[in-house]
Design a protein around this motif. Structure first.
Motif, PDB file in Angstrom:
ATOM      1  N   ALA A 238       0.828  -1.206   0.000  1.00  0.00           N
ATOM      2  CA  ALA A 238       0.000   0.000   0.000  1.00  0.00           C
ATOM      3  C   ALA A 238       0.862   1.256   0.000  1.00  0.00           C
ATOM      4  N   ARG A 239       1.963   1.220   0.712  1.00  0.00           N
ATOM      5  CA  ARG A 239       2.859   2.374   0.753  1.00  0.00           C
ATOM      6  C   ARG A 239       3.403   2.692  -0.635  1.00  0.00           C
ATOM      7  N   ALA A 240       3.793   1.655  -1.377  1.00  0.00           N
ATOM      8  CA  ALA A 240       4.309   1.859  -2.728  1.00  0.00           C
ATOM      9  C   ALA A 240       3.220   2.389  -3.654  1.00  0.00           C
TER      10      ALA A 240
ATOM     11  N   GLN B 259       2.681   6.068  -2.986  1.00  0.00           N
ATOM     12  CA  GLN B 259       3.772   6.890  -3.498  1.00  0.00           C
ATOM     13  C   GLN B 259       3.677   7.052  -5.010  1.00  0.00           C
ATOM     14  N   LEU B 260       3.365   5.976  -5.705  1.00  0.00           N
ATOM     15  CA  LEU B 260       3.252   6.036  -7.157  1.00  0.00           C
ATOM     16  C   LEU B 260       2.076   6.913  -7.594  1.00  0.00           C
ATOM     17  N   LEU B 261       0.985   6.845  -6.863  1.00  0.00           N
ATOM     18  CA  LEU B 261      -0.153   7.716  -7.169  1.00  0.00           C
ATOM     19  C   LEU B 261       0.194   9.176  -6.908  1.00  0.00           C
ATOM     20  N   ALA B 262       0.915   9.434  -5.835  1.00  0.00           N
ATOM     21  CA  ALA B 262       1.335  10.804  -5.537  1.00  0.00           C
ATOM     22  C   ALA B 262       2.261  11.334  -6.631  1.00  0.00           C
ATOM     23  N   ASN B 263       3.162  10.483  -7.101  1.00  0.00           N
ATOM     24  CA  ASN B 263       4.074  10.891  -8.177  1.00  0.00           C
ATOM     25  C   ASN B 263       3.297  11.225  -9.451  1.00  0.00           C
TER      26      ASN B 263
END
Length: 239
Positions: free
Chosen positions: A122-124, A127-131
């Motif tokens: 979930a953390r990854a 982060q990818l969605l935020a990027n």
């Protein structure tokens, strides 16, 4: 459970009625048509009535509900089944985001969304969605807003065994059989009443259930349920 509202040509020409559909999987991995209910819209009240009826018929609290993101459904679920985890459909999420970017950027954006969906944690995924949102922010702020929307409900599936993820990330368990159903209902052009649509769809889905397969990784469902029951027992002791 997987829940969705499906719209068919039924009733008077100036009305657009919905069929509220719920399909569930049991502890053995078998899928079942749990509910099929005619409604004027996917409103909070319509979904509340449906979930209240399911509980009155003996349904225990579901472990997880997968849906397309309709606010009325989530509100009804939070009231009637507050302990159920909630997962928003990634296919609908992708459609909403891609609708806000030009054609030339759709492949790259779709690829970034799929990478986020396939991330191992979930953390990854967050982060990818935020990027992705940051990369879209300047030129396509509406797309960036869609990426950031409801992220908490986008990662719920990662709490469950990885073997189940392909089933828990989307509402395809409903959409797939309805692709077949709609070929029949579309041939009818327009059904005169909502009841006619409900009866026809029920008959078609009942026939299709004979070919439904167990979900992948069904052997792990009993472990998931055992963990749920142990957590519930811990909560009762704490209380």
């Amino acid at each position: 459970l997987w829940a969705d509202g499906v719209y068919l040509g039924a009733g008077p020409d100036d009305e657009r009625r919905a069929l509220l559909v719920v399909i569930g999987v049991d502890a053995s991995g078998n899928k079942h048509l749990v509910a099929l209910s005619e409604a004027m819209a996917e409103s909070e009240q319509s979904w509340t009535d449906l979930f209240v009826d399911l509980k009155a018929r003996g349904m225990v609290h579901p472990l997880l509900v997968v849906a397309d993101g309709a606010d009325g459904l989530w509100a009804a679920l939070s009231k009637t089944c507050p302990d159920a985890a909630q997962q928003r459909c990634w296919v609908h999420k992708m459609r909403n985001v891609l609708d806000k970017v030009p054609h030339k950027h759709k492949p790259a954006t779709r690829g970034a969304l799929r990478e986020a969906m396939d991330a191992p944690t979930a953390r990854a995924t967050r982060q990818l969605l935020a990027n992705l949102a940051r990369s879209l922010e300047r030129d396509y702020p509406k797309a960036a807003a869609r990426v950031r929307d409801d992220v908490d409900r986008m990662v719920t599936y990662q709490r469950f065994p990885q073997a189940h993820w392909m089933h828990l990330r989307t509402s395809n368990i409903i959409e797939s059989p309805f692709a077949t159903v709609k070929t029949r209902t579309n041939a009818c052009k327009r059904l005169r009443t909502g009841a006619s649509a409900t009866y026809l769809v029920y008959a078609l889905l009942t026939r299709l259930t004979g070919s439904w397969r167990k979900i992948k990784g069904y052997q792990e469902l009993r472990t998931v349920i055992a963990i749920r029951d142990a957590n519930a027992l811990d909560k009762s002791h704490a209380a």
